[in-house]
Design an enzyme around this catalytic site. Structure first.
Site, mmCIF file in Angstrom:
data_model
loop_
_atom_site.group_PDB
_atom_site.id
_atom_site.type_symbol
_atom_site.label_atom_id
_atom_site.label_comp_id
_atom_site.label_asym_id
_atom_site.label_seq_id
_atom_site.Cartn_x
_atom_site.Cartn_y
_atom_site.Cartn_z
ATOM 1 N N ASN A 160 0.869 -1.172 0.000
ATOM 2 C CA ASN A 160 0.000 0.000 0.000
ATOM 3 C C ASN A 160 0.911 1.228 0.000
ATOM 4 O OD1 ASN A 160 -1.770 2.076 0.465
ATOM 5 N ND2 ASN A 160 -2.418 1.382 2.501
ATOM 6 N N TRP A 161 1.037 1.838 -1.164
ATOM 7 C CA TRP A 161 1.973 2.960 -1.295
ATOM 8 C C TRP A 161 1.441 4.231 -0.638
ATOM 9 C CZ3 TRP A 161 4.003 2.779 -7.105
ATOM 10 C CH2 TRP A 161 4.752 1.606 -7.272
ATOM 11 N N LYS A 162 0.164 4.232 -0.256
ATOM 12 C CA LYS A 162 -0.478 5.426 0.311
ATOM 13 C C LYS A 162 -0.244 6.624 -0.632
ATOM 14 C CE LYS A 162 -0.225 3.252 4.774
ATOM 15 N NZ LYS A 162 -0.124 3.361 6.227
ATOM 16 N N HIS B 193 -9.577 1.303 5.031
ATOM 17 C CA HIS B 193 -8.303 1.475 5.727
ATOM 18 C C HIS B 193 -8.509 2.422 6.912
ATOM 19 C CE1 HIS B 193 -4.166 2.581 6.576
ATOM 20 N NE2 HIS B 193 -3.807 1.498 5.903
ATOM 21 N N GLU C 147 -6.879 4.811 7.935
ATOM 22 C CA GLU C 147 -6.665 6.236 7.608
ATOM 23 C C GLU C 147 -7.915 6.818 6.940
ATOM 24 O OE1 GLU C 147 -2.992 5.579 5.498
ATOM 25 O OE2 GLU C 147 -2.035 5.043 7.388
ATOM 26 N N GLU D 119 -5.252 -4.726 10.651
ATOM 27 C CA GLU D 119 -4.229 -3.707 10.849
ATOM 28 C C GLU D 119 -4.498 -2.970 12.161
ATOM 29 O OE1 GLU D 119 -2.403 -2.563 6.784
ATOM 30 O OE2 GLU D 119 -4.074 -1.213 7.160
ATOM 31 N N GLY E 203 2.561 2.546 10.846
ATOM 32 C CA GLY E 203 3.500 3.648 10.685
ATOM 33 C C GLY E 203 4.209 4.044 11.967
ATOM 34 N N SER F 147 3.534 -1.914 10.351
ATOM 35 C CA SER F 147 4.988 -1.988 10.534
ATOM 36 C C SER F 147 5.571 -3.361 10.201
ATOM 37 C CB SER F 147 5.384 -1.565 11.958
ATOM 38 O OG SER F 147 4.976 -0.223 12.195
HETATM 39 P P1 13P Z 1 3.045 0.580 7.728
HETATM 40 O O1 13P Z 1 3.572 -0.713 7.136
HETATM 41 O O2 13P Z 1 3.774 1.788 7.235
HETATM 42 O O3 13P Z 1 2.923 0.509 9.210
HETATM 43 O O4 13P Z 1 1.549 0.736 7.162
HETATM 44 C C1 13P Z 1 0.693 -0.331 7.257
HETATM 45 C C2 13P Z 1 -0.541 0.004 6.483
HETATM 46 O O5 13P Z 1 -1.289 0.883 6.841
HETATM 47 C C3 13P Z 1 -0.791 -0.760 5.251
HETATM 48 O O6 13P Z 1 -2.058 -0.533 4.763
#
Ligand code: 13P
Length: 251
Positions: A9-11, A95, A97, A167, A173, A213
């Protein structure tokens, strides 16, 4: 058995040149990783660039969000049919976020998952508790509410096609990963819920990914757990070497 799925997931990161070189490197790793399914989820404007780079190889393409309506006056939104038309097979929905910053609820997630399924896409439905919820012991209740809210009224033949990502919000993160035991406990709870609602055959088919993470140093032990069928990787998916190492850890 379930084929492991390692999804990046590149966000909201990368520009076209970076996307091209990262996806080229990942395509090369994926070619050597028979038995692991590799998926890249770039931002919307990079979908076509990545599709061209991974063209005809084993890497699958997915998006990070979708609107629930098929078309119409929804300025700024993207439909599931548009994603399928761009070459996507997957889309991430719900997600944390999106829930936290864009007010998405369990009902929103359900409508989006439904729209994805109708367009032939596989929704990756994200669930997970916050730190407060973990500390006050409500993880099982929160995760079950999110899963049942997302799947309510879906047909069993559609449920069979979904992917779930656990998650924990406190691990995203932050560099803090759930221990393999903690993650496995929640994955087993999710599979147990699926079994009660839809039966063993469907519950055993659905892949449950871990996210939060995940990195080369912890991927192998997480992926060794019985109910952890892959990873949804954020930060580490932006580095070719790290993401490649996670793919190899799933072998
Ligand atoms: P990180 O791997 O940066 O913690 O993010 C996880 C995530 O939100 C994947 O969708």
């Amino acid at each position: 058995m379930r084929t492991p799925l390692i999804a990046g997931n590149w966000k909201m990161n990368l520009l076209r040149d970076e996307a091209r070189s990262l996806s080229e490197a990942i395509a090369a790793t994926a070619k050597e990783a028979d038995g692991v399914e590799v998926l890249l989820c770039p931002p919307f404007p990079l979908l076509d660039t990545v599709r061209r780079t991974i063209d005809a190889g084993p890497v699958a393409l997915g998006a990070q969000n979708v609107h629930n309506e098929p078309s119409g006056a929804f300025t700024g939104e993207v439909s599931a049919a548009m994603l399928a038309d761009t070459g996507c097979e997957y889309v991430i929905v719900g997600h944390s976020e999106r829930r936290q910053y864009f007010g998405e609820t369990d009902a929103t997630v359900r409508h989006k998952a439904n729209a994805a399924l109708e367009a032939g896409l596989t929704p990756i439905i994200c669930v997970g508790e916050t730190l407060d919820e973990r500390e006050d012991g409500s993880t099982p209740k929160v995760v079950e509410r999110q899963i049942s809210g997302a799947l309510e009224r879906l047909k069993p033949e559609d449920v069979r096609r979904i992917v779930i990502a656990y998650e924990p919000v406190w691990a995203i993160g932050t560099g803090k990963t759930a221990t393999p035991e903690t993650a496995q406990e929640v994955h087993a709870l999710i599979r147990g819920w699926l079994k009660r609602e839809y039966g063993g055959a469907i519950a055993d088919t659905i892949r449950i990914l871990y996210g939060g993470s995940m990195k080369p140093a912890n991927a192998e032990e997480l992926l060794a757990e019985r109910d952890i069928d892959g990873g949804l990787v954020g930060g580490a998916s932006l580095k070719a070497d790290d993401f490649s190492a996670i793919i190899r850890a799933a072998l």
